[in-house]
Design an enzyme around this catalytic site. Structure first.
Site, short mmCIF file in Angstrom:
data_model
loop_
_atom_site.label_atom_id
_atom_site.label_comp_id
_atom_site.label_asym_id
_atom_site.label_seq_id
_atom_site.Cartn_x
_atom_site.Cartn_y
_atom_site.Cartn_z
N CYS A 1 2.19 1.69 7.71
CA CYS A 1 1.35 2.07 6.57
C CYS A 1 0.18 2.94 7.03
O CYS A 1 -0.20 3.90 6.34
CB CYS A 1 0.83 0.85 5.83
SG CYS A 1 2.13 0.07 4.85
N GLU B 1 0.82 -1.22 0.00
CA GLU B 1 0.00 0.00 0.00
C GLU B 1 0.85 1.25 0.00
O GLU B 1 0.49 2.26 -0.60
CB GLU B 1 -1.02 0.00 1.15
CG GLU B 1 -0.49 -0.30 2.53
CD GLU B 1 -0.44 -1.79 2.83
OE1 GLU B 1 0.30 -2.51 2.14
OE2 GLU B 1 -1.11 -2.23 3.79
N1 THU Z 1 2.87 -6.32 4.07
C1 THU Z 1 2.28 -5.48 3.17
O1 THU Z 1 2.75 -5.30 2.05
N2 THU Z 1 1.13 -4.86 3.55
C2 THU Z 1 0.47 -5.08 4.71
O2 THU Z 1 -0.57 -4.49 4.94
C3 THU Z 1 1.01 -6.04 5.69
C4 THU Z 1 2.39 -6.51 5.41
C5 THU Z 1 4.07 -7.05 3.64
C6 THU Z 1 5.36 -6.65 4.26
C7 THU Z 1 6.18 -7.93 4.11
O3 THU Z 1 6.74 -7.96 2.81
C8 THU Z 1 5.15 -9.03 4.20
O4 THU Z 1 3.89 -8.41 3.96
C9 THU Z 1 5.11 -9.76 5.52
O5 THU Z 1 5.05 -8.88 6.57
#
Ligand code: THU
Length: 133
Positions: free
Chosen positions: A91, A55
């Site tokens: 985020c 995001e």
């Molecule tokens: N991650 C995201 O891209 N968005 C989220 O809302 C939660 C976590 C990713 C970060 C990392 O690459 C993986 O998910 C595991 O934490």
């Protein structure tokens, strides 16, 4: 673009996820008010803290192309997890500054779906008005 189409775009973005460590794949798509859209995917790094979430990738792409909170219409976030991926704390902080409080945020994992907003995800947030007095 409908909500379903935006979720579909986020699923396309998830194919670009680079997650060799967690193997947890996340995709996002930002829809702008003029109909343009931007993919985001989680991009991991051997120095784990340098990882960028999907995001944040999407919202940074929109901002990098000149869009701002008032020209962003919606955000979809999808994952291949068992539960829908609600944005992490970092985020939420970033989105609270870069999206309008009530911009719809659609979450899906292909099985479950939810609609939320940054107002709901991060109440009592710390923001620009606290810093610039
Ligand atoms: N991650 C995201 O891209 N968005 C989220 O809302 C939660 C976590 C990713 C970060 C990392 O690459 C993986 O998910 C595991 O934490």
């Amino acid at each position: 673009m409908t909500k379903e189409e935006l979720i579909q775009k986020a699923q396309e973005a998830m194919r670009n996820s680079y997650a060799p460590y967690s193997k947890y794949h996340v995709g996002a798509c930002i829809l702008c008010t003029d109909g343009k859209w931007f993919y985001g995917a989680n991009i991991e790094n051997a120095s784990f803290g340098a990882t960028n979430c999907a995001e944040r990738s999407a919202v940074f792409a929109a901002y990098s192309n000149g869009y701002r909170a008032d020209t962003i219409a919606a955000l979809a976030i999808v994952s291949d997890g068992e539960r829908i991926a609600a944005p992490c704390g970092i985020c939420r902080q970033v989105l609270s500054e870069l999206l309008k409080p009530d911009t719809p945020i659609y979450l899906s994992n292909g099985k479950e779906e939810a609609t939320t907003s940054i107002r709901e995800l991060l109440p009592m947030s710390f923001g620009m008005e606290d810093v610039i007095r």
